[in-house]
Design a protein around this motif. Structure first.
Motif, mmCIF file in Angstrom:
data_model
loop_
_atom_site.group_PDB
_atom_site.id
_atom_site.type_symbol
_atom_site.label_atom_id
_atom_site.label_comp_id
_atom_site.label_asym_id
_atom_site.label_seq_id
_atom_site.Cartn_x
_atom_site.Cartn_y
_atom_site.Cartn_z
ATOM 1 N N LEU A 37 1.592 6.990 -7.193
ATOM 2 C CA LEU A 37 0.316 7.699 -7.227
ATOM 3 C C LEU A 37 0.690 9.023 -6.705
ATOM 4 N N LEU A 38 1.998 9.631 -5.648
ATOM 5 C CA LEU A 38 1.711 10.454 -5.527
ATOM 6 C C LEU A 38 3.234 10.869 -6.426
ATOM 7 N N TYR A 85 1.021 -1.515 -0.088
ATOM 8 C CA TYR A 85 0.058 0.295 0.001
ATOM 9 C C TYR A 85 0.968 1.064 -0.122
ATOM 10 N N ALA A 86 1.919 1.243 1.020
ATOM 11 C CA ALA A 86 2.450 2.247 1.372
ATOM 12 C C ALA A 86 3.608 2.466 -0.485
ATOM 13 N N ARG A 90 0.613 4.897 -2.889
ATOM 14 C CA ARG A 90 0.801 5.351 -2.968
ATOM 15 C C ARG A 90 1.761 6.302 -3.164
ATOM 16 N N ARG A 91 3.120 5.946 -3.231
ATOM 17 C CA ARG A 91 4.216 6.724 -3.341
ATOM 18 C C ARG A 91 3.776 7.308 -4.350
#
Length: 124
Positions: free
Chosen positions: A97-98, A90-91, A94-95
């Motif tokens: 996607l950011l 998940y992390a 998220r990275r």
């Protein structure tokens, strides 16, 4: 607050107490089920003496609870491993996607800047 002790919020304390009570009841239910199974097993062996039946029942219940405990510990361990794997994944997502959003915003800003510069040149 008592000196040197960490005080938990009321919600966490109540939840922990509820979890502990649930675990206690679940353990007793497993023990009672194992005892019933052992008694049914002993009932199928009428040649056992009362002492032998009690010994067999006690051994069966202990063994069954050991197996149940091992299964629960293995399941809890695997759940912890899966949680770590999912959190890491998940992390990473998220990275990524950011980074994509940041690249998209940069591209939009470059386009806006270029359009603004073009508009200024054409306005002269």
């Amino acid at each position: 607050m008592i000196r040197g002790r960490h005080q938990e919020p009321a919600g966490e304390r109540e939840s922990g107490l509820a979890d502990e009570a649930e675990g206690f009841l679940l353990a007793h239910a497993h023990r009672d089920q194992a005892r019933r199974e052992a008694e049914e097993l002993c009932a199928g062996m009428p040649w056992l003496t009362t002492a032998q039946a009690e010994e067999l029942t006690g051994h069966y219940v202990r063994r069954r609870l050991d197996v149940t405990r091992d299964l629960l510990l293995t399941t809890a361990l695997r759940a912890g491993q899966l949680r770590q794997e999912y959190e890491a994944r998940y992390a990473g997502l998220r990275r990524a996607l950011l980074k994509r959003h940041a690249a998209g915003v940069c591209a939009v800003l470059v386009c806006v800047g270029g359009a603004s510069a073009l508009a200024c040149l054409l306005a002269r």
